[in-house]
Write an enzyme that holds these catalytic residues in place. Structure first.
Site, PDB file in Angstrom:
ATOM      1  N   ARG A   1      -1.688   3.403   7.009  1.00 12.10           N
ATOM      2  CA  ARG A   1      -2.865   3.379   7.891  1.00 12.10           C
ATOM      3  C   ARG A   1      -3.651   4.689   7.846  1.00 12.10           C
ATOM      4  NH1 ARG A   1       0.701  -0.082  11.282  1.00 12.10           N
ATOM      5  NH2 ARG A   1      -0.402  -2.050  11.582  1.00 12.10           N
TER       6      ARG A   1
ATOM      7  N   HIS B   1       7.455   5.333   1.272  1.00 10.90           N
ATOM      8  CA  HIS B   1       8.087   4.136   0.714  1.00 10.90           C
ATOM      9  C   HIS B   1       8.912   4.484  -0.534  1.00 10.90           C
ATOM     10  CE1 HIS B   1       4.279   2.206   2.483  1.00 10.90           C
ATOM     11  NE2 HIS B   1       5.258   1.596   3.130  1.00 10.90           N
TER      12      HIS B   1
ATOM     13  N   TYR C   1       0.857  -1.182   0.000  1.00 16.38           N
ATOM     14  CA  TYR C   1       0.000   0.000   0.000  1.00 16.38           C
ATOM     15  C   TYR C   1       0.900   1.241   0.000  1.00 16.38           C
ATOM     16  CZ  TYR C   1      -4.605   1.889  -0.194  1.00 16.38           C
ATOM     17  OH  TYR C   1      -5.738   2.504  -0.646  1.00 16.38           O
TER      18      TYR C   1
ATOM     19  N   VAL D   1       8.767  11.161   5.584  1.00 18.53           N
ATOM     20  CA  VAL D   1       8.079  11.936   4.554  1.00 18.53           C
ATOM     21  C   VAL D   1       6.687  12.286   5.076  1.00 18.53           C
ATOM     22  CG1 VAL D   1       7.229  11.938   2.175  1.00 18.53           C
ATOM     23  CG2 VAL D   1       9.384  10.780   2.748  1.00 18.53           C
TER      24      VAL D   1
END
Ligand code: AMP
Length: 281
Positions: free
Chosen positions: A187, A37, A32, A176
């Site tokens: 989440r 990431h 997700y 970030v």
């Protein structure tokens, strides 16, 4: 970009690249994907010849009453985002590939895991340390990238790499954030509109604490109270923990005299968010 679901295929892919003398960068994720990431992947892209990421919602690191089943998953979207970096391979194993029947071995990092998320989520870091050790052994990267957003996790992994003499470098990437300061997290999609509107109070309170330290406040209890007061004033916010601890051992302190971690976990309804800031003595 290759999609690899089997450990043997990852070993083959890595082996071929290693024989050509290429360096391997690795970014473990639970998918997700968001900009946080992607920033880890971009840094790996800049520093390594080959970039591998893993997408694996690791059942071992979720407690029985936690959100393993409803954790957001979207492989197609993740593959599109990873391709923009670009990454060279995505390791996407099923749980049975990582934990076949009879699986019995776990990695426990003691001490560091007694506090903060380790106290709120018993077994969490055991699950993290175990899966990360397995992933490091499967991928055998030269460098692995982790976000400062999960500050205790990075400390635990650095400890594990040192204690078990794992031959790789751990790189920490700054958190970030959304434009309003909320730390990006998979989440965050759980948050209702009013919860999302209130959530930036977390980072605002961390910045206020850092300002207070810069203006001379060194007393840990008073600083923690400052943060707790501000977060509690936001509608729907329930503090799980709010603590200042010494870096890098996470020992309890009374005064800020060296680098310290101010770490918080806050619940909005069903959603538990974490964030942190480093305070300099
Ligand atoms: P997760 O998928 O939540 O397990 O996160 C995978 C990696 O991305 C971990 O090393 C996290 O610390 C990192 N990460 C998650 N959110 C952020 C963020 N907002 N900024 C930087 N790194 C992040």
């Amino acid at each position: 970009m290759q999609l690899l679901t089997e450990i043997a295929r990852v070993r083959q892919f890595v082996g071929e690249n290693r024989r050509q003398g290429k360096s391997i960068g690795f970014v473990p994720t639970m998918g997700y994907l968001h900009e946080g990431h992607l920033e880890l992947m971009r840094q790996a892209r800049r520093q390594c010849d080959v970039v591998i990421i893993s997408i694996f919602v690791n059942p071992l690191q979720f407690g029985p009453s936690e959100d393993f089943n409803r954790y957001p998953r979207d492989l197609e979207r993740d593959l599109k985002l990873a391709a923009t970096v670009p990454v060279d391979a995505v390791f996407y194993p099923e749980a049975a590939e990582m934990y076949p029947p009879g699986y019995s071995t776990h990695v426990d990092v003691t001490g560091l895991t007694d506090c903060l998320c380790g106290r709120s989520r018993p077994g969490h870091f055991r699950g993290v340390a175990t899966v990360v050790t397995k992933l490091f052994n499967i991928v055998q990267p030269d460098r692995a990238y982790f976000g400062q957003k999960d500050a205790q996790q990075v400390l635990v992994i650095r400890r594990l790499v040192e204690d078990l003499n794992l031959p790789l470098e751990i790189v920490t990437v700054p958190t970030v954030r959304e434009a309003d300061g909320l730390a990006m997290s998979s989440r965050n999609v759980y948050l209702s509109p009013p919860e999302r509107a209130a959530a930036p109070v977390i980072y605002q309170s961390l910045l206020n604490a850092r300002d207070a330290v810069r203006q001379g406040e060194k007393n840990v209890t008073r600083l923690e109270e400052l943060v707790q007061r501000q977060i509690s004033s936001a509608p729907g916010a329930q503090i799980d923990y709010c603590e200042i601890r010494a870096l890098p051992n996470l020992e309890r302190i009374q005064q800020i005299s060296g680098p310290a971690l101010l770490a918080v976990a806050v619940r909005f309804g069903q959603t538990r968010l974490i964030d942190n800031i480093v305070l300099e003595g």
